[in-house]
Motif scaffolding. Structure first.
Motif, PDB file in Angstrom:
ATOM      1  N   GLY A 192      10.763  -9.207   3.050  1.00 52.59           N
ATOM      2  CA  GLY A 192      11.102  -8.971   4.201  1.00 52.59           C
ATOM      3  C   GLY A 192      11.811  -7.472   4.427  1.00 52.59           C
ATOM      4  N   ALA A 193      12.758  -7.324   3.311  1.00 48.70           N
ATOM      5  CA  ALA A 193      13.488  -5.861   3.503  1.00 48.70           C
ATOM      6  C   ALA A 193      12.289  -4.756   3.170  1.00 48.70           C
ATOM      7  CB  ALA A 193      14.583  -5.770   2.369  1.00 48.70           C
ATOM      8  N   LEU A 194      11.326  -5.150   2.208  1.00 44.07           N
ATOM      9  CA  LEU A 194      10.438  -3.926   1.774  1.00 44.07           C
ATOM     10  C   LEU A 194       9.314  -3.752   2.903  1.00 44.07           C
ATOM     11  CD1 LEU A 194       9.533  -4.687  -1.892  1.00 44.07           C
ATOM     12  CD2 LEU A 194      10.722  -2.827  -0.904  1.00 44.07           C
ATOM     13  N   VAL A 195       8.986  -4.680   3.810  1.00 41.98           N
ATOM     14  CA  VAL A 195       8.158  -4.434   5.024  1.00 41.98           C
ATOM     15  C   VAL A 195       8.977  -3.880   6.110  1.00 41.98           C
ATOM     16  CG1 VAL A 195       7.080  -5.820   6.800  1.00 41.98           C
ATOM     17  CG2 VAL A 195       6.803  -6.580   4.412  1.00 41.98           C
ATOM     18  N   HIS A 196      10.323  -4.054   6.112  1.00 39.58           N
ATOM     19  CA  HIS A 196      10.765  -3.164   7.227  1.00 39.58           C
ATOM     20  C   HIS A 196      11.122  -1.448   6.716  1.00 39.58           C
ATOM     21  CE1 HIS A 196      12.713  -5.634  10.383  1.00 39.58           C
ATOM     22  NE2 HIS A 196      12.890  -6.488   9.427  1.00 39.58           N
ATOM     23  N   LEU A 197      11.372  -1.544   5.378  1.00 32.70           N
ATOM     24  CA  LEU A 197      11.039   0.004   5.037  1.00 32.70           C
ATOM     25  C   LEU A 197       9.860   0.653   5.038  1.00 32.70           C
ATOM     26  CD1 LEU A 197      13.560  -0.619   1.697  1.00 32.70           C
ATOM     27  CD2 LEU A 197      14.066   0.650   3.612  1.00 32.70           C
ATOM     28  N   PHE A 198       8.769  -0.202   4.697  1.00 28.30           N
ATOM     29  CA  PHE A 198       7.381   0.538   4.680  1.00 28.30           C
ATOM     30  C   PHE A 198       6.837   0.689   5.951  1.00 28.30           C
ATOM     31  CE2 PHE A 198       8.021   0.185   0.236  1.00 28.30           C
ATOM     32  CZ  PHE A 198       7.019   0.592  -0.506  1.00 28.30           C
ATOM     33  N   SER A 199       7.185  -0.075   6.987  1.00 27.00           N
ATOM     34  CA  SER A 199       6.758  -0.046   8.097  1.00 27.00           C
ATOM     35  C   SER A 199       7.540   1.186   9.037  1.00 27.00           C
ATOM     36  CB  SER A 199       7.109  -1.265   9.084  1.00 27.00           C
ATOM     37  OG  SER A 199       6.262  -2.297   8.470  1.00 27.00           O
ATOM     38  N   VAL A 210      20.058 -15.721  11.000  1.00 27.01           N
ATOM     39  CA  VAL A 210      20.923 -14.669  11.843  1.00 27.01           C
ATOM     40  C   VAL A 210      20.665 -13.321  11.659  1.00 27.01           C
ATOM     41  CG1 VAL A 210      22.711 -14.320  10.061  1.00 27.01           C
ATOM     42  CG2 VAL A 210      23.604 -14.347  12.374  1.00 27.01           C
ATOM     43  N   ASP A 211      19.641 -12.987  10.530  1.00 24.15           N
ATOM     44  CA  ASP A 211      19.292 -11.674  10.356  1.00 24.15           C
ATOM     45  C   ASP A 211      18.657 -11.043  11.253  1.00 24.15           C
ATOM     46  OD1 ASP A 211      20.271 -12.469   7.820  1.00 24.15           O
ATOM     47  OD2 ASP A 211      18.355 -12.298   6.710  1.00 24.15           O
ATOM     48  N   ASP A 212      17.884 -11.802  12.161  1.00 24.31           N
ATOM     49  CA  ASP A 212      17.168 -11.172  13.418  1.00 24.31           C
ATOM     50  C   ASP A 212      18.035 -10.622  14.473  1.00 24.31           C
ATOM     51  OD1 ASP A 212      14.748 -11.686  12.077  1.00 24.31           O
ATOM     52  OD2 ASP A 212      14.170 -13.437  13.105  1.00 24.31           O
ATOM     53  N   SER A 213      19.067 -11.628  14.472  1.00 22.70           N
ATOM     54  CA  SER A 213      20.047 -11.284  15.595  1.00 22.70           C
ATOM     55  C   SER A 213      20.742  -9.913  15.196  1.00 22.70           C
ATOM     56  CB  SER A 213      21.063 -12.514  15.806  1.00 22.70           C
ATOM     57  OG  SER A 213      20.340 -13.608  16.232  1.00 22.70           O
ATOM     58  N   ILE A 214      21.201  -9.792  14.094  1.00 23.24           N
ATOM     59  CA  ILE A 214      21.858  -8.572  13.276  1.00 23.24           C
ATOM     60  C   ILE A 214      20.986  -7.491  13.671  1.00 23.24           C
ATOM     61  CG2 ILE A 214      22.839  -7.379  11.448  1.00 23.24           C
ATOM     62  CD1 ILE A 214      24.142 -10.143  10.601  1.00 23.24           C
ATOM     63  N   HIS A 215      19.408  -7.545  13.485  1.00 19.71           N
ATOM     64  CA  HIS A 215      18.721  -6.276  13.710  1.00 19.71           C
ATOM     65  C   HIS A 215      18.753  -6.109  15.095  1.00 19.71           C
ATOM     66  CE1 HIS A 215      16.585  -5.118   9.890  1.00 19.71           C
ATOM     67  NE2 HIS A 215      16.544  -6.508   9.549  1.00 19.71           N
ATOM     68  N   PHE A 216      18.494  -7.187  15.973  1.00 15.41           N
ATOM     69  CA  PHE A 216      18.422  -6.831  17.326  1.00 15.41           C
ATOM     70  C   PHE A 216      19.816  -6.087  17.979  1.00 15.41           C
ATOM     71  CE2 PHE A 216      18.499  -7.715  22.009  1.00 15.41           C
ATOM     72  CZ  PHE A 216      17.184  -7.928  22.192  1.00 15.41           C
ATOM     73  N   MET A 217      20.838  -6.723  17.525  1.00 15.67           N
ATOM     74  CA  MET A 217      21.800  -6.019  17.965  1.00 15.67           C
ATOM     75  C   MET A 217      22.215  -4.569  17.610  1.00 15.67           C
ATOM     76  SD  MET A 217      24.150  -9.670  18.437  1.00 15.67           S
ATOM     77  CE  MET A 217      25.638  -9.054  19.614  1.00 15.67           C
ATOM     78  N   ALA A 218      21.982  -4.432  16.306  1.00 14.03           N
ATOM     79  CA  ALA A 218      22.109  -3.168  15.798  1.00 14.03           C
ATOM     80  C   ALA A 218      21.367  -2.176  16.279  1.00 14.03           C
ATOM     81  CB  ALA A 218      21.945  -3.370  14.141  1.00 14.03           C
ATOM     82  N   ILE A 237      21.785   0.259   6.024  1.00 12.68           N
ATOM     83  CA  ILE A 237      22.859  -0.637   6.412  1.00 12.68           C
ATOM     84  C   ILE A 237      22.457  -1.924   7.018  1.00 12.68           C
ATOM     85  CG2 ILE A 237      24.791  -0.880   8.117  1.00 12.68           C
ATOM     86  CD1 ILE A 237      25.450   1.947   7.534  1.00 12.68           C
ATOM     87  N   PRO A 238      21.184  -1.840   8.015  1.00  7.78           N
ATOM     88  CA  PRO A 238      20.552  -3.095   8.596  1.00  7.78           C
ATOM     89  C   PRO A 238      20.175  -3.895   7.669  1.00  7.78           C
ATOM     90  CG  PRO A 238      20.113  -1.075   9.951  1.00  7.78           C
ATOM     91  CD  PRO A 238      20.651  -0.790   8.812  1.00  7.78           C
ATOM     92  N   ILE A 239      19.351  -3.470   6.650  1.00  6.96           N
ATOM     93  CA  ILE A 239      18.938  -4.051   5.488  1.00  6.96           C
ATOM     94  C   ILE A 239      19.869  -4.719   4.721  1.00  6.96           C
ATOM     95  CG2 ILE A 239      17.608  -3.972   3.446  1.00  6.96           C
ATOM     96  CD1 ILE A 239      15.368  -2.258   4.773  1.00  6.96           C
ATOM     97  N   GLY A 240      20.648  -3.839   4.499  1.00  6.75           N
ATOM     98  CA  GLY A 240      21.998  -4.421   3.584  1.00  6.75           C
ATOM     99  C   GLY A 240      22.718  -5.567   4.231  1.00  6.75           C
ATOM    100  N   LEU A 241      23.072  -5.421   5.550  1.00  8.17           N
ATOM    101  CA  LEU A 241      23.492  -6.532   6.046  1.00  8.17           C
ATOM    102  C   LEU A 241      22.683  -7.718   6.190  1.00  8.17           C
ATOM    103  CD1 LEU A 241      25.353  -4.442   9.024  1.00  8.17           C
ATOM    104  CD2 LEU A 241      26.288  -5.477   7.291  1.00  8.17           C
TER     105      LEU A 241
END
Length: 753
Positions: free
Chosen positions: A269-276, A652-660, A301-305
Motif C-alpha cells: 500500500g505504501a509503495l503503490v502510493h509512492l510509485f503512483s 483509519v489510514d484512509d481517513s488520515i490520507h483524506f484529511m491530510a 509523513i502521510p505514509i509514515g502516519l
C-alpha cells in the motif's frame, strides 16, 4: 533531503543491516501453547496454578485407543502386545505414569487384611482372560467394547521440543508393537500437529502473497522497474520484520501464519502510493531526481502516519491480558515498523540506481468525472445520506448485540482434519477428551476430606454432575470410599456406591491412613484439598458457561460452605474464561487504538473536534462488521474479537490520507468547499486503489485451513469495504460544517509558523 547522496547512504545502511542477519542468523521456532490463551489478570489462573502444584497439570496426558482389528480386545496375543507397549512407553524419558485396564487393581478386604487383585489377568490360552467386575475399568474400555484406552501422563512443564520428541518416540513404539492405533488425543500431539500445519501455511501464504503482489504490480505499473523494485523492497521488509522478531526470542505462533501477508499488504500500500505519485511527477515533466525528491517529501509523513496507525492497531493488543494476543500485537507492530524502514531506506536508492524512462501525460478524466458526479450527488442528498448511515449504525448495533460469544478448543482446525476425527471418537467412545476439574476443600483446619459429612456433600455434587453430563465418569475422594465399600463386599459390583454410616465406620481407619494406593492423585497430604476430575466433550464456552452458572447456583443453594468449598478450575475452564472475556479484551484493544489515533490526529490537526470527526466514520465499519458476523452466524471469541482493533487501525489510514490532503489544499489558498472537492477527487482514486489492494491481500486468508486466519481475511476485507464507503460518502458530509475550524487552523499555522 532525499538527494542521491542521502539515498545511497540509506541504501548502504540497509545493506549492512541485512548482512547482520547473515552474520547472526535468527533461527525460526514455531510454538503453539494452549496456556497462552489464558487471561493473565483472571484470579482463577492464580488458583489453578496453585492447584496444579498439588495435582499436576490436568492436560499433561495423551490418550491412545487401540483396537484388535475389529475383534474384541480380550485375546491374549493382543493383550500381551498391549501390555508390552505400555511397559515400553513407561520407560521413556519425560513419561510420568501410564494407566490402562492392565495395571488397574481392585482391593479386597478380608480378616487377613487388604490385598490388591489385578482387574485383568492374562492366561496362557488364546481366550483365557479373567476380568473382574470393577466399575473403574469402564473408563478404559470403549462404549462399543472394541478398543482399550492407554493413558500416558507426561512430566510437568516439559517444553514443546521435549513434547515433540516424546510423541515421536511413542509413535515409534506403537509402530514396533504392530498394534492398531484407532485414535489419539492430547496436548503434545495436538501441539505438534498444530505446529506442522502452521509451518505449511506459513510457507504457503508467504509464496501466495508474493505472487499476488507481483500480479498487482504488473497490472498497476506495467514496467519492469515498477515491479522488481517493490518486490525486492517487500521481500527485504519481510526478512527484516521476522529477523527482528526472532532476534527478540519470540516464537512463531498460531497467528504468525498471517504476518507475512500483513507485512506485504501494508508495505505494498505504501509503495503503490509512492510509485503512483512518482509517476505523476514524471508525467508533469520533472526530472527523475526532482520527482523522487518531491515524492518522498510530500508522502513521507502521510505514509509514515498511516503505517504507524496500522501498527498501533496491532500494538493495542498488547494491552489485553491474553499472552497470545499480546505477542501477536507486539510482533506484528514490530514487523510493520521494519517494513516502513525498508520502504523509506531502500526505495530511494534503488530508484536512483536505475534508469527510469520518461512518461507521457495520461488522462483520468473519466474517473474524475465519475467522482465529480458522486461528490455533487452527496451535496444534493446529504441529509438522506447522513440518515442512511445513522440508520445502518443503529441497525448494526441491534444486530451486533445478538452475536454470541462462543469458542471451542479446536476452532481453528478445518472440519476434516484428523485431529477433529480423533477427538470426536473419544467424545463418543470414552466420554470426552477435555479435562473436567473441580477443586474441593474443607474450610476448617480440623476438617478432613474423608469425613462422612464431607463425603455426603461430594455425593450431592457428583449426582448434580451426573444429571448435567449424563454418563460422565468421575474420580474423587468419594470414588475411594466406593472402591473400599466394594472391597468390603468381596468385589460385588452393587456395593460400588456411597457407603452407609455403618459401612463407613468399617472403612474409616483405612480412609484415615493412606488410601491413595487405590485411586492416586485425588487429595493432598493434609486431607483437606481434593479434586473431582473426569473428561468431557468440547461443548463450547457458551454452553459450558451456562452449565457452570447453573452448577454454581446449585452449590450456593445446596452445599454447606461450613463443610465443603467448591470451585471449578482447570485448563479447559481457563480457555473458556478467555473466550468469555472477549468483550473486555475488545474494549481494551479498541480503547487504546482510539486513544492513540486520537492523539496522532490531535497533533497533526491541532483540534480535538477534528480528531473526533476522524474517529466517527471509522467506528461505523466496526459496527457493520459486527452486524455481518451476526448475519453470517460467526461467533465472537478471542481470535475474532481482536480483529476490531486491527481493522480500525488499518481502516483509519484512509481517513488520515483524506484529511491530510484537505489540509494541504487549504494551505494552498483554496476556498473550503473547493478544497474539499479537490480532496475528494484526488484522494478518492487513491482510496479506492489502496482498498482494492488491501481487500485482495486479506482475501488470500480465505484459502487458509485455520479458522482464525480464514475469519481474519473475511472480516477485515469486509470492514475495509465498509470503511471505504464511510470515507467517501460520510466523511465529506461530516467535514462540511467544520469550515471555520479548518480555516482557523490553517490560518494559525501560516501566520504563526
Amino acid at each position: 533531503m532525499w538527494s542521491k547522496r542521502q539515498a545511497f547512504s540509506f541504501l548502504f545502511v540497509s545493506l549492512v543491516f541485512s548482512l547482520s542477519f547473515v552474520l547472526f542468523p535468527p533461527f525460526p521456532r514455531f510454538d503453539y501453547d494452549f496456556e497462552q490463551f489464558f487471561p493473565q489478570d483472571d484470579e482463577d489462573l492464580g488458583f489453578y496454578q496453585s492447584y496444579a502444584q498439588q495435582f499436576g497439570e490436568d492436560n499433561d496426558y495423551l490418550l491412545l485407543a487401540f483396537e484388535n482389528q475389529g475383534k474384541e480386545p480380550w485375546e491374549t496375543d493382543f493383550l500381551n502386545r498391549f501390555q508390552l507397549l505400555q511397559r515400553e512407553i513407561e520407560k521413556l524419558e519425560n513419561v510420568d505414569t501410564t494407566l490402562s485396564v492392565l495395571n488397574l487393581k481392585q482391593p479386597r478386604i478380608s480378616p487377613f487384611g487388604i490385598r490388591l487383585v489385578p482387574v485383568v489377568s492374562i492366561g496362557q490360552e488364546p481366550q483365557k482372560v479373567n476380568r473382574l467386575d470393577f466399575p473403574l475399568m469402564d473408563k478404559f474400555i470403549s462404549k462399543d467394547g472394541k478398543a482399550l484406552l492407554l493413558l500416558v501422563r507426561n512430566l510437568k512443564n516439559i517444553s514443546k521440543e521435549e513434547g515433540d520428541i516424546l510423541y515421536g518416540q511413542i509413535l515409534e513404539k506403537i509402530s514396533e508393537s504392530k498394534l492398531d492405533l484407532r485414535a489419539v488425543a492430547g496436548k503434545i500431539q495436538t501441539q505438534r500437529d498444530f505446529v506442522e500445519l502452521m509451518q505449511a501455511e506459513f510457507s504457503f501464504f508467504l509464496g501466495l502473497s508474493l505472487l499476488t503482489m507481483l500480479i498487482m504490480l504488473i497490472l498497476l505499473f506495467r514496467s519492469w522497474w515498477g515491479v522488481l523494485i517493490p518486490i525486492f523492497v517487500l521481500g527485504i521488509g519481510v526478512v527484516w520484520g521476522f529477523g527482528v522478531i526472532l532476534w527478540l526470542g519470540k516464537p512463531l505462533a498460531l497467528m504468525s501464519v498471517m504476518q507475512p501477508t500483513i507485512f506485504l499488504i501494508v508495505g505494498l500500500g505504501a509503495l503503490v502510493h509512492l510509485f503512483s505519485h512518482l509517476k505523476q511527477n514524471l508525467e508533469k515533466g520533472f526530472s527523475v531526481q526532482q520527482a523522487i525528491h518531491r515524492t518522498f517529501k510530500h508522502l513521507l509523513i502521510p505514509i509514515g502516519l498511516t503505517m504507524l496507525t496500522t501498527a498501533f492497531g496491532f500494538l493495542s493488543l498488547w494491552f489485553t491480558s491474553v499472552p497470545a494476543l499480546k505477542d501477536f500485537g507486539l510482533t506484528t507492530g514490530i514487523g510493520i515498523f521494519m517494513m516502513f524502514l525498508a520502504v523509506i531506506l531502500i526505495t530511494p536508492g534503488l530508484l536512483f540506481l536505475i534508469r527510469i524512462p520518461s512518461f507521457k501525460n495520461s488522462s483520468n478524466s473519466s474517473k474524475v468525472w465519475r467522482l465529480n458526479r458522486l461528490f455533487l450527488g452527496l451535496l444534493q442528498y446529504r441529509k438522506s445520506v447522513i440518515w442512511i448511515f445513522l440508520g445502518l449504525s443503529v441497525l448494526s448495533i441491534g444486530l451486533g448485540a445478538k452475536v454470541r460469544i462462543n469458542g471451542f478448543l479446536l476452532d481453528n482446525l478445518p472440519s476434516n482434519h484428523p485431529i477433529r476425527a480423533d477427538f470426536e471418537y473419544f467424545d463418543q467412545q470414552f466420554g470426552g477428551s477435555n479435562p473436567l476439574e473441580i477443586a474441593i476443600w474443607t474450610p476448617s483446619e480440623e476438617g478432613n476430606i474423608f469425613d462422612y459429612a464431607v463425603l455426603e456433600e461430594i455425593q450431592k455434587i457428583e449426582n448434580k454432575l451426573q444429571e448435567i453430563f449424563e454418563g460422565v465418569s468421575l474420580i474423587s475422594p468419594l470414588t475411594i470410599a466406593k472402591v473400599l465399600n466394594q472391597a468390603q463386599n468381596q468385589g460385588n459390583r452393587e456395593a460400588f456406591r456411597f457407603p452407609s454410616k455403618g459401612q463407613y465406620l468399617r472403612m474409616e481407619k483405612i480412609l484415615n491412613s493412606n488410601p491413595s494406593q487405590f485411586v492416586p492423585s485425588i487429595y493432598n497430604p493434609e486431607n483437606r484439598l481434593a479434586r473431582i476430575s473426569g473428561r468431557l466433550p468440547d461443548l463450547g464456552s457458551l454452553k459450558m458457561g451456562e452449565i457452570r452458572s447453573s452448577f454454581q447456583e446449585f452449590v450456593d443453594g445446596e452445599i454447606d460452605p461450613e463443610v465443603l468449598r467448591v470451585k471449578w478450575t482447570g485448563t479447559a475452564y481457563l480457555i473458556d474464561r478467555g473466550h468469555e472475556s472477549v468483550t473486555l479484551q475488545m474494549a481494551r484493544g479498541l480503547g487504546v487504538a482510539f486513544l492513540l489515533v486520537g492523539v496522532i490526529a490531535g497533533i497533526l490537526f491541532r483540534s480535538w473536534r477534528i480528531s473526533l470527526i476522524l474517529l466517527i466514520p471509522n467506528i461505523i465499519p466496526l459496527l457493520m462488521m459486527l452486524a455481518a458476523m451476526y448475519l453470517m452466524d460467526i461467533e465472537l471469541k478471542l481470535t475474532t474479537a481482536i480483529l476490531f482493533s486491527v481493522a480500525f487501525g488499518i481502516a483509519v489510514d484512509d481517513s488520515i490520507h483524506f484529511m491530510a490532503r484537505l489540509r494541504t489544499e487549504l494551505a494552498s489558498g483554496r476556498t473550503y468547499l473547493y478544497a474539499l472537492k479537490r480532496t475528494f477527487l484526488e484522494t478518492g482514486k487513491a482510496l479506492v486503489l489502496t482498498t482494492v489492494i488491501l481487500v485482495l491481500g486479506f482475501s488470500l486468508f480465505l484459502f487458509s485451513d485455520f479458522g482464525v486466519t480464514f475469519y481474519t481475511g473475511l472480516l477485515i476485507a469486509m470492514a475495509l469495504l465498509f470503511a471505504l464507503s464511510a470515507d467517501l460518502l460520510f466523511l465529506p458530509l461530516l467535514l462540511l460544517p467544520m469550515k471555520k475550524v479548518w480555516e482557523s487552523k490553517v490560518k494559525k499555522r501560516f501566520t504563526n509558523p
